[in-house]
Design a protein around this motif. Structure first.
Motif, PDB file in Angstrom:
ATOM      1  N   VAL A 131      -7.237   4.302   4.767  1.00 15.93           N
ATOM      2  CA  VAL A 131      -7.245   2.844   4.818  1.00 15.93           C
ATOM      3  C   VAL A 131      -8.540   2.329   5.444  1.00 15.93           C
ATOM      4  O   VAL A 131      -9.159   1.370   4.961  1.00 15.93           O
ATOM      5  N   LEU A 153      -5.472   6.061  -2.403  1.00 18.06           N
ATOM      6  CA  LEU A 153      -4.725   4.905  -1.915  1.00 18.06           C
ATOM      7  C   LEU A 153      -4.585   3.873  -3.031  1.00 18.06           C
ATOM      8  O   LEU A 153      -5.568   3.496  -3.668  1.00 18.06           O
ATOM      9  N   PHE A 179       1.792   4.505   7.673  1.00 16.57           N
ATOM     10  CA  PHE A 179       0.581   3.680   7.774  1.00 16.57           C
ATOM     11  C   PHE A 179       0.599   2.931   9.109  1.00 16.57           C
ATOM     12  O   PHE A 179       1.015   1.768   9.190  1.00 16.57           O
ATOM     13  N   ARG A 233      -4.062   6.633   7.529  1.00 17.84           N
ATOM     14  CA  ARG A 233      -4.843   5.670   8.299  1.00 17.84           C
ATOM     15  C   ARG A 233      -6.341   5.867   8.065  1.00 17.84           C
ATOM     16  O   ARG A 233      -7.091   4.887   7.949  1.00 17.84           O
ATOM     17  N   LEU A 273       0.827  -1.207   0.000  1.00 23.19           N
ATOM     18  CA  LEU A 273       0.000   0.000   0.000  1.00 23.19           C
ATOM     19  C   LEU A 273       0.860   1.255   0.000  1.00 23.19           C
ATOM     20  O   LEU A 273       1.943   1.284   0.606  1.00 23.19           O
TER      21      LEU A 273
END
Length: 579
Positions: A465, A439, A486, A462, A407
């Protein structure tokens, strides 16, 4: 003005209130003078003389005298001057001269001469004989024909006791003299039958009426023959003209085809540009012609049934059925035009001019195709399972065997919004500008497998995600690799997955030797996601600043560009070949 306008044409009583819709009153042109005089002449008025017509600003002609109802400034147009419903005889014709005393005497003299001439004419009886004795040598008949062929002007006179005399003339007038000794009249000759051998009594019994009838018959036959000859001449002339025009038409067709072929060589389209793999990569971002054709054939069945975007109220259902008017471009060139804009980042006006279509039409075309491509490419590249990833696992990931996705986030600049809330949401503290953030996830072999929706530049990694849905795709036992930013280990533990990120110093002055080695191993494989993002930036529509006008399709553009990179050569091709 208004309803008081009247037409100045002689015999026309139209006024503005009487004219139907589409007709109007027109003032006389001031220049050129020849056109102004033509207008005056058409009205039936005098141009010169005592009764010369004077044109003012209020002098007008109604549209009833123009073919299309309105005047036209083009000299080659039929409505350059009035031509409809004009007076039969213009009043500006030459005025007859006034009769004077001398002219009256001349007219009376001519009439007297004509009356005296007519009174001397021989009067014929109903039986065809003359009413009083005359000399037959005075009888002369003249026939006029229209042909120039001397062979048509032949007459035969038959006289008893003498040779047959044939008269041929090379002029349009023939004079047949009736001889007193002629027997009778035929179609080819003149013959008279004398009733008495006494030459003093011959003149009383000549059948003059038969002579007249014979000459009339000859005249009619001659005229029919002449008319037939003229028609044959005209037919030959028309056939020659048709042959010449046909030859010219064939020449024009050949020139047209030549120019058409030359023009097609310089036309901006798929057929002229995608002639080799290098051009395909330059204009579309795809590696070669075979890949372009294969992707096009895969999309063609659904592309033929597209409902084009016409704004926010466009229906998203009913794709099957009538798709509207005929396409300005073929499906191949529509697909090519969309890829050209993604790859080269050209303006809408530029691409519309290159493909010879309107800017509005290309905008609708682009908005339709970009959404269509996004939906179809998402189906081509679903998120893979761990088994599918292991089948293509490169050797460099031997120390991270459970890795299923790598990622990272990327940002692009966006035009500053006018709304304050939107400005705050898109402001990036990292880029110090308004940006869109997205992302991206790739598999260990470098294939783009996940692309999130767009977020403002103010969103954290974050947060993206957790909101993007990637955690729902990760299964128990999977490993996720990411950068230090992350901090999602706690979120992954809920799914039974683990996180691979470079270690932190944790308050120490520097990293230990083991931490440095671990950071190096992770960085060696995590670099592939950076390379994948770099490939995405080769689509120049993402370079620079994205305008606010593309906000509705910005996410579609992002995802389409990301998935198109999967058709390029693998990022870690050399390592895969070693397996």
């Amino acid at each position: 003005m208004g309803g008081r306008d009247y037409c100045c044409v002689v015999g026309c009583s139209n006024r503005r209130s009487d004219l139907p819709k589409g007709y109007a009153f027109h003032q006389f042109p001031k220049a050129p003078l020849s056109r102004r005089n033509s207008w005056i002449h058409a009205t039936g008025r005098a141009l010169t003389g005592k009764y010369k017509f004077v044109v003012t600003d209020n002098t007008k002609i109604c549209g009833h005298h123009f073919v299309l109802g309105r005047k036209n400034a083009d000299p080659t147009n039929i409505d350059y001057v009035p031509t409809m419903n004009l007076p039969l005889a213009s009043s500006n014709a030459e005025t007859p001269k006034r009769k004077t005393q001398a002219s009256k005497r001349a007219i009376e003299f001519d009439r007297a001469v004509e009356h005296g001439t007519q009174s001397k004419k021989k009067k014929l009886t109903r039986t065809g004989q003359i009413s009083y004795p005359i000399d037959i040598n005075d009888v002369q008949h003249e026939v006029e024909v229209e042909s120039t062929d001397p062979s048509l002007y032949t007459a035969t006179l038959i006289i008893p006791g003498q040779n047959v005399h044939t008269y041929t003339s090379d002029h349009a007038y023939h004079k047949f003299w009736v001889h007193p000794n002629a027997t009778k009249v035929t179609e080819t000759g003149v013959q008279c039958q004398p009733r008495c051998e006494n030459k003093f009594q011959q003149t009383n019994h000549v059948h003059v009426q038969q002579t007249v009838d014979a000459i009339t018959t000859v005249q009619k036959a001659t005229q029919v023959t002449t008319t037939s000859s003229l028609l044959q001449i005209k037919c030959r002339q028309q056939q020659k003209l048709i042959t010449e025009l046909s030859s010219k038409l064939q020449t024009v067709h050949k020139e047209k085809e030549t120019l058409k072929n030359e023009l097609s060589k310089h036309k901006f389209c798929m057929e002229t540009l995608l002639t080799n793999d290098e051009n395909v990569q330059i204009y579309t971002g795809l590696p070669n012609i075979a890949t372009f054709n294969a992707l096009l054939e895969y999309l063609r069945p659904k592309a033929e049934r597209l409902t084009y975007w016409r704004g926010k109220q466009t229906s998203t259902t009913g794709h099957i059925g009538n798709r509207g008017r005929v396409r300005s471009l073929s499906i191949d060139n529509e697909f090519f035009a969309v890829l050209v804009r993604l790859r080269l980042g050209l303006l809408v006006e530029d691409i519309a001019a290159r493909f010879a279509i309107s800017k509005t039409h290309f905008s609708k075309l682009f908005n339709t195709w970009i959404r269509f491509l996004r939906l179809e490419l998402e189906l081509l590249f679903p998120f893979p399972s761990r088994e599918q990833v292991n089948e293509h696992m490169p050797p460099s990931f031997a120390k991270f065997p459970n890795t299923v996705v790598i990622l990272d986030c990327t940002e692009i600049y966006v035009q500053k919004p006018s709304a304050l809330q939107a400005q705050r949401q898109t402001w990036s503290s990292y880029k110090h500008r308004n940006t869109y953030k997205i992302l991206v996830g790739i598999s260990p072999d470098g294939t783009v497998t996940f692309v999130s929706t767009l977020y403002g530049g103010a969103a954290s990694d974050r947060f993206i995600v957790n909101k993007s849905g990637i955690l729902n795709l990760v299964k128990e036992g999977d490993n996720v690799m990411a950068d230090r930013g992350f901090d999602i280990s706690d979120d992954l533990k809920k799914c039974g997955a683990t996180l691979n990120i470079p270690p932190f110093r944790c308050g120490e002055f520097q990293l230990s030797a083991s931490q440095v080695e671990e950071t190096r191993r992770i960085a060696e494989v995590r670099i592939h996601v950076e390379r994948a993002i770099q490939r995405i930036k080769t689509f120049h529509i993402l370079n620079g600043t994205m305008p606010v006008t593309l906000t509705m399709v910005a996410e579609d553009i992002f995802k389409t560009c990301y998935y198109l990179t999967n058709f390029q050569t693998p990022i870690i091709k050399c390592e895969i070949n070693k397996m």
